[in-house]
Motif scaffolding. Structure first.
Motif, PDB file in Angstrom:
ATOM      1  N   THR A  76      76.577  90.429   2.269  1.00 18.90           N
ATOM      2  CA  THR A  76      77.818  90.281   1.496  1.00 18.90           C
ATOM      3  C   THR A  76      77.510  90.070   0.019  1.00 18.90           C
ATOM      4  OG1 THR A  76      78.907  89.313   3.426  1.00 18.90           O
ATOM      5  CG2 THR A  76      79.956  88.981   1.278  1.00 18.90           C
ATOM      6  N   PHE A  77      76.513  89.210  -0.239  1.00 17.25           N
ATOM      7  CA  PHE A  77      76.134  88.940  -1.625  1.00 17.25           C
ATOM      8  C   PHE A  77      75.611  90.208  -2.301  1.00 17.25           C
ATOM      9  CE2 PHE A  77      74.839  86.453  -5.170  1.00 17.25           C
ATOM     10  CZ  PHE A  77      73.628  86.973  -5.600  1.00 17.25           C
TER      11      PHE A  77
ATOM     12  N   LEU B   4      78.545  92.561  -3.046  1.00 16.00           N
ATOM     13  CA  LEU B   4      79.331  92.087  -4.190  1.00 16.00           C
ATOM     14  C   LEU B   4      78.566  92.293  -5.497  1.00 16.00           C
ATOM     15  CD1 LEU B   4      80.840  88.768  -2.741  1.00 16.00           C
ATOM     16  CD2 LEU B   4      82.049  90.913  -3.214  1.00 16.00           C
ATOM     17  N   SER B   5      77.249  92.051  -5.495  1.00 20.01           N
ATOM     18  CA  SER B   5      76.447  92.242  -6.702  1.00 20.01           C
ATOM     19  C   SER B   5      76.420  93.708  -7.113  1.00 20.01           C
ATOM     20  CB  SER B   5      75.009  91.740  -6.463  1.00 20.01           C
ATOM     21  OG  SER B   5      75.007  90.367  -6.150  1.00 20.01           O
TER      22      SER B   5
ATOM     23  N   THR C  73      75.483  86.800   5.223  1.00 21.68           N
ATOM     24  CA  THR C  73      75.736  86.246   3.886  1.00 21.68           C
ATOM     25  C   THR C  73      74.960  87.032   2.818  1.00 21.68           C
ATOM     26  OG1 THR C  73      76.034  84.046   4.828  1.00 21.68           O
ATOM     27  CG2 THR C  73      75.602  84.176   2.464  1.00 21.68           C
ATOM     28  N   GLY C  74      73.689  87.327   3.120  1.00 22.41           N
ATOM     29  CA  GLY C  74      72.889  88.097   2.169  1.00 22.41           C
ATOM     30  C   GLY C  74      73.452  89.480   1.932  1.00 22.41           C
TER      31      GLY C  74
END
Length: 406
Positions: free
Chosen positions: A26-27, A30-31, A23-24
């Motif tokens: 992916t975040f 995306l950022s 999740t981290g």
């Protein structure tokens, strides 16, 4: 049993940690993508404004960053019959990075000075572009700005400049008085009733070494300066039937908290106030004295020395092509009547100057550099007389066109 329970809990903990990591990541991706997207949007806007104000900047960056071998390979990609004798594989990461850097920012990775050139006028001298040459511009020397010398004292004239001290100026103790000027063409033609010309001086203290006390280092003066040439031009235009007003405001003594680098801001207010007081003002002329030496600023015509002129067009003005067209008409007519008096029309961006020069206020405005530091007031007066003839004829022509019934 306890071992199984511990292994079970351990596997669940590992799974949870792995999910957090996924999740981290992916975040973070995306950022990063969002940040790159918005940065590219900003860079695109900067490039669009930059290319609109400077017609050759992107091509200049391209040419400076790409080698002739790369050009040859690019051509051969499209034309198989074209073969280059140069070694292959000239396209590499370094060339690509340098090209993109120059294209997007005008910064040359191989020249550290380019990092600050845009903030320090004069360092990026290659941004001055000769738009239209004249018979007086065979040397290709561009106009040169010079800031006032802080704490200038009585020293050898021209000390600290890039050439030798100025030679003795030609004789001309007293500027020649205005001669009688013929009336405009057209028998019985009435003079225009409107005052349409405004002459001003952003650098109003620009002077000349021959007109200053011997040993002067800084060629500027509050008494003998370019404003006298503006008065002469305005007087001649009035004699030719053209309404003209001249501003001789001395910003150093009239502006609280005066700063030299804000002079174009001060002069813009001068022009705006004049236009507010007189809605007929159309033709705006900001007269300057260039900082080049005598050999680059003097023409001998008919046995007399004239101070040569440069026309400066600011590419920071979105409609600069209209101002260029106006300056071109004056330049070409000067060339016909006084061959050699014009050194052409030069374009400047904000990289080495103001970049706009108040020219967005009117499409019929121009910055005109008359002579250099080694010319005399007499030589500058002769040039002002020549300019007045051409400008008056152009305005008379415009008046006649406007007066024609549809």
């Amino acid at each position: 049993m306890r071992k199984l329970v511990a292994r079970f809990h351990g596997s669940r903990r590992s799974e949870r940690i792995r999910q957090w990591l996924v999740t981290g990541r992916t975040f973070a991706i995306l950022s990063l993508c969002s940040m790159v997207f918005f940065v590219l949007l900003g860079v695109g806007g900067i490039v669009q404004r930059h290319t609109a104000s400077s017609p050759v900047s992107s091509m200049k960056g391209f040419a400076a960053a790409v080698s002739s071998s790369l050009f040859a390979e690019m051509i051969s990609m499209e034309l198989p019959s074209f073969e280059s004798n140069r070694p292959p594989s000239t396209i590499n990461g370094m060339h690509t990075a340098a090209f993109l850097m120059r294209l997007l920012t005008d910064i040359n990775p191989q020249d550290p000075r380019s990092l600050v050139a845009g903030e320090l006028p004069g360092m990026n001298g290659d941004q001055t572009i000769l738009l239209r040459g004249g018979s007086g511009s065979v040397t290709g020397v561009a106009p040169k700005d010079q800031q006032p010398i802080p704490g200038a004292s009585v020293q050898e004239p021209g000390a600290g400049m890039d050439e030798q001290p100025p030679p003795e100026s030609p004789p001309g103790d007293t500027p020649e008085p205005p001669a009688e000027t013929p009336e405009p063409e057209g028998e019985g033609e009435a003079k225009p009733k409107r005052n349409t010309v405004f002459i001003y001086h952003t650098h109003n203290r620009e002077s000349w070494y021959p007109e200053l006390p011997e040993g002067t280092k800084d060629p500027s003066s509050g008494e003998v300066n370019i404003t006298q040439v503006g008065k002469r031009l305005g007087q001649r235009l009035e004699e030719l039937g053209i309404g003209a007003s001249v501003s001789t405001e001395d910003y150093l003594t009239t502006v609280p908290g005066y700063r030299w680098e804000l002079l174009y801001k001060y002069s813009m207010k001068t022009v705006q106030d004049a236009m507010s007081a007189n809605s007929d003002l159309q033709f705006l002329f900001d007269l300057h004295r260039d900082s080049n030496r005598r050999k680059h600023t003097t023409a001998t015509i008919g046995g007399k020395d004239y101070a040569q002129v440069f026309f400066i067009i600011g590419h920071g003005n979105p409609d600069w092509k209209k101002n260029e067209a106006f300056a071109t008409r004056i330049h070409e007519e000067l060339e016909k009547r006084y061959p050699g008096i014009s050194r052409g029309i030069w374009g400047k961006s904000a990289a080495n100057g103001n970049g706009e020069y108040n020219q967005s206020l009117s499409p019929t405005s121009a910055l005109i550099e008359i002579g250099g530091v080694d010319n005399t007031l007499e030589e500058s007066y002769r040039t002002a007389d020549a300019l007045s003839e051409v400008i008056a004829d152009l305005i008379w022509e415009a008046e006649r066109v406007d007066a024609k019934p549809e």
